[in-house]
Design an enzyme around this catalytic site. Structure first.
Site, mmCIF file in Angstrom:
data_model
loop_
_atom_site.group_PDB
_atom_site.id
_atom_site.type_symbol
_atom_site.label_atom_id
_atom_site.label_comp_id
_atom_site.label_asym_id
_atom_site.label_seq_id
_atom_site.Cartn_x
_atom_site.Cartn_y
_atom_site.Cartn_z
ATOM 1 N N SER A 20 0.826 -1.222 0.304
ATOM 2 C CA SER A 20 -0.053 -0.015 -0.096
ATOM 3 C C SER A 20 0.838 1.211 -0.090
ATOM 4 O O SER A 20 0.430 2.104 -0.615
ATOM 5 C CB SER A 20 -0.733 -0.055 1.228
ATOM 6 O OG SER A 20 -1.700 -1.018 1.089
ATOM 7 N N ARG A 24 1.487 4.429 -2.996
ATOM 8 C CA ARG A 24 1.302 5.699 -2.716
ATOM 9 C C ARG A 24 2.691 6.367 -2.808
ATOM 10 O O ARG A 24 2.600 7.763 -3.336
ATOM 11 C CB ARG A 24 0.856 6.055 -1.297
ATOM 12 C CG ARG A 24 -0.817 5.515 -0.981
ATOM 13 C CD ARG A 24 -1.191 5.166 0.253
ATOM 14 N NE ARG A 24 -2.460 4.527 0.355
ATOM 15 C CZ ARG A 24 -3.190 3.661 -0.104
ATOM 16 N NH1 ARG A 24 -2.293 2.432 -0.581
ATOM 17 N NH2 ARG A 24 -4.352 3.361 -0.016
ATOM 18 N N GLY A 91 -6.000 -3.726 -7.684
ATOM 19 C CA GLY A 91 -7.271 -2.624 -7.326
ATOM 20 C C GLY A 91 -6.716 -1.246 -6.835
ATOM 21 O O GLY A 91 -7.391 -0.228 -7.133
ATOM 22 N N SER A 166 -13.577 1.433 2.797
ATOM 23 C CA SER A 166 -12.406 1.116 1.677
ATOM 24 C C SER A 166 -11.544 2.167 1.598
ATOM 25 O O SER A 166 -11.739 3.303 1.319
ATOM 26 C CB SER A 166 -13.235 0.953 0.365
ATOM 27 O OG SER A 166 -12.169 0.994 -0.750
ATOM 28 N N GLN A 168 -8.973 2.271 -0.609
ATOM 29 C CA GLN A 168 -9.081 2.470 -1.928
ATOM 30 C C GLN A 168 -9.949 3.540 -2.385
ATOM 31 O O GLN A 168 -9.725 4.553 -3.170
ATOM 32 C CB GLN A 168 -9.037 1.277 -3.110
ATOM 33 C CG GLN A 168 -7.827 0.263 -2.390
ATOM 34 C CD GLN A 168 -8.043 -1.037 -3.361
ATOM 35 O OE1 GLN A 168 -9.165 -1.058 -3.877
ATOM 36 N NE2 GLN A 168 -7.010 -1.878 -3.297
ATOM 37 N N ASP A 315 -6.871 -7.874 4.567
ATOM 38 C CA ASP A 315 -6.244 -8.595 3.731
ATOM 39 C C ASP A 315 -5.650 -10.132 4.499
ATOM 40 O O ASP A 315 -5.168 -10.890 3.905
ATOM 41 C CB ASP A 315 -4.884 -8.139 3.348
ATOM 42 C CG ASP A 315 -5.627 -7.114 2.139
ATOM 43 O OD1 ASP A 315 -6.804 -7.056 1.753
ATOM 44 O OD2 ASP A 315 -4.708 -6.024 1.959
ATOM 45 N N LYS A 342 -12.795 -9.562 -3.417
ATOM 46 C CA LYS A 342 -11.249 -9.197 -3.513
ATOM 47 C C LYS A 342 -10.452 -9.696 -4.911
ATOM 48 O O LYS A 342 -11.394 -10.091 -5.813
ATOM 49 C CB LYS A 342 -10.460 -9.473 -2.352
ATOM 50 C CG LYS A 342 -10.841 -8.821 -1.243
ATOM 51 C CD LYS A 342 -10.248 -7.376 -1.075
ATOM 52 C CE LYS A 342 -10.752 -6.685 0.105
ATOM 53 N NZ LYS A 342 -10.361 -5.104 -0.137
ATOM 54 N N ARG A 389 -2.950 -14.107 -2.029
ATOM 55 C CA ARG A 389 -3.139 -14.182 -0.781
ATOM 56 C C ARG A 389 -3.688 -15.678 -0.315
ATOM 57 O O ARG A 389 -3.458 -16.229 0.824
ATOM 58 C CB ARG A 389 -3.883 -13.254 0.133
ATOM 59 C CG ARG A 389 -3.578 -11.811 -0.235
ATOM 60 C CD ARG A 389 -3.702 -10.852 0.878
ATOM 61 N NE ARG A 389 -3.124 -9.260 0.503
ATOM 62 C CZ ARG A 389 -1.967 -9.111 0.467
ATOM 63 N NH1 ARG A 389 -1.001 -10.061 1.245
ATOM 64 N NH2 ARG A 389 -1.438 -7.913 0.266
HETATM 65 C C1 S3P Z 1 -5.771 -1.517 -0.142
HETATM 66 C C2 S3P Z 1 -6.827 -1.339 0.617
HETATM 67 C C3 S3P Z 1 -7.668 -2.551 0.795
HETATM 68 C C4 S3P Z 1 -6.703 -3.812 0.597
HETATM 69 C C5 S3P Z 1 -5.652 -3.747 -0.449
HETATM 70 C C6 S3P Z 1 -5.007 -2.712 -0.390
HETATM 71 C C7 S3P Z 1 -4.704 -0.089 -0.283
HETATM 72 O O1 S3P Z 1 -8.558 -2.632 -0.151
HETATM 73 O O2 S3P Z 1 -7.633 -4.877 0.462
HETATM 74 O O3 S3P Z 1 -5.171 -4.952 -0.626
HETATM 75 O O4 S3P Z 1 -3.634 -0.094 -0.495
HETATM 76 O O5 S3P Z 1 -5.412 0.871 -0.239
HETATM 77 P P1 S3P Z 1 -10.036 -1.833 0.121
HETATM 78 O O6 S3P Z 1 -9.604 -0.558 0.861
HETATM 79 O O7 S3P Z 1 -10.753 -1.681 -0.988
HETATM 80 O O8 S3P Z 1 -10.873 -2.554 1.360
#
Ligand code: S3P
Length: 427
Positions: A20, A24, A91, A166, A168, A315, A342, A389
């Site tokens: 993550s 970023r 994602g 979420s 994301q 996760d 997921k 995973r």
């Molecule tokens: C993530 C947020 C999570 C997580 C993904 C990474 C991120 O998803 O499951 O592996 O880096 O922002 P969600 O925010 O959609 O739950």
């Protein structure tokens, strides 16, 4: 790939940079006007998808050995991509970059792999559209391929109550909010990972947190640090934490693990299950906490949890299900319906495949997962659903039980390319 049973795990296990935070670090550095050196970047397929997409926006990104150097052209310096951007399996890449593309005055089209084209994108498109963005996608603006049509005028800041927690989606709205005409407020049902808020604050963005609400002010410019050091990924550490907890005579240390409290739900749950986990050398770098994690063989007991803790371990549910299979009694995990959307339908994968190793141990409803611990475990051939995973959780399950054969080991490259080398490593 065949994984054989192991025990007596002793020593230090090396893990890789946080996925993550790696994403970023690339995206936000791309919006500054200086060169940023990124250390301990995760060279997993997902983060490489982010690099490739940001390059398509005209950002200068160089990989030199393990390091990455990003030189942005400023917040308003992105260029129209000449071709379709491919987010691969990621994602995070797709959702964050939808938020970044929404306010741009040019056209961007996204696609992704067989898993990503199935995943729900309406949850990002809808709030971005409310902010004034023009976005179209397949299946009534819900799925890839998606085109962001150049915004004719500036987006407007909104107050948005997110139906699902979420990070994301939150990050996508925050990125769009940087370019809006007025502040944007996002209300989360429960706090999700806050790496975006922490890193953007370090880049000089004005961002306020009041309870579950986040208020983001439009920015003129982003000020990047010269260097970002990514902590190691607690979501990767999770596999060794559980393996050490459930195998005999094990004592393992994992160094420099990111322990941001929006990510440490797994430690809280394992402690409640009776695991011996200790955090040592707690320290802070770039607004993120990290620590060394020490874990020893433990006698676990089944527990029941759900609600606000779920986004803090979202996760880690597959590997926690493995831990629960070794516990005494039943574990009930509520509110994990998100796992169905997921990289694969993880509840289905757990019930279908994990039960091949331990029959009758795993049950799921639409939103809950029930694990009956302590049942017999046998060698089995299992499918990973091309989900990193699920593959890693199955490998740990087999290693801690009677072995396992998995159909696809390659998918671990998404978040942990050398996972199997570490698993093989004889100490
Ligand atoms: C993530 C947020 C999570 C997580 C993904 C990474 C991120 O998803 O499951 O592996 O880096 O922002 P969600 O925010 O959609 O739950």
């Amino acid at each position: 790939m065949k994984i054989l049973p192991i025990e007596n795990l002793r020593g230090e296990i090396k893990i890789l940079g946080d996925k993550s935070i790696s994403h970023r670090s690339i995206i936000f550095s791309s919006l500054a006007n200086s060169t940023v050196e990124i250390e301990n970047f995760l060279h997993g397929a997902d983060c490489l998808s982010t690099i490739s997409c940001m390059k398509s926006f005209g950002v200068d990104i160089e990989i030199v050995g393990e390091k990455v150097f990003v030189t942005g052209n400023g917040l308003h310096g992105l260029r129209e991509p000449k071709n379709i951007l491919d987010a691969g399996n990621s994602g995070t890449t797709l959702r964050l970059l939808l938020g970044l593309a929404a306010p741009q005055k040019f056209l961007t089209t996204f696609t992704g792999d067989a898993s990503l084209i199935q995943r729900p994108m309406g949850r990002v498109i809808q709030p971005l559209t409310e902010m004034g963005a023009s976005i179209v996608g397949r299946n009534g603006n819900k799925n890839l391929p998606i085109t962001v049509i150049g915004a004719k005028k500036n987006l407007r800041g909104i107050t948005y109550e997110m139906p699902v927690a979420s990070a994301q989606v939150k990050s996508a709205i925050i990125l769009a909010g940087l370019y809006a005409e007025n502040p944007t407020t996002i209300i989360e049902p429960a706090p999700s990972r806050d790496h975006t808020e922490k890193m953007l604050a370090a880049f000089g963005v004005e961002i306020e947190k009041v309870g579950n609400a986040i208020k983001i002010y439009p920015a003129e410019k982003l000020f990047a640090p010269e260097k970002i050091v990514v902590p190691n990924d607690i979501s990767s550490a999770a596999y060794w934490i559980v393996l050490a907890a459930v195998t005999k005579n094990s004592v393992v240390t994992i160094k420099n693990v990111g322990v941001n409290e929006t990510r440490t739900g797994i430690l809280d749950v394992l402690k409640e299950m009776g695991a011996q986990v200790e955090l040592e050398n707690l320290r802070e770098s770039g607004g993120e906490l990290s620590a060394d994690i020490k874990i020893s063989s433990s006698k676990l007991r089944g527990i029941e949890f759900g609600g606000a803790i779920i986004p803090r371990l979202i996760d880690e549910v597959p590997i926690l299900a493995v831990a629960a299979a070794f516990a005494e009694g039943t574990t009930i995990i509520h509110d994990v319906g998100e796992l169905r959307v997921k990289e694969s339908d993880r509840l289905k994968a757990i019930v279908t495949e994990f039960n091949k190793i331990s029959r009758g141990s795993f049950e799921a409803t639409a939103t809950d997962l029930i694990i009956h611990g302590g049942k017999e475990k046998i060698f089995s051939a299992c499918k990973t659903y091309a989900d990193h995973r699920i593959a890693m959780a199955l490998a740990v399950f087999g290693a801690a039980a009677g072995g396992v054969e998995i159909d696809d080991s390659d998918c671990v490259k998404i978040s942990y390319p050398n996972f199997f080398e570490v698993l093989k490593w004889e100490k």
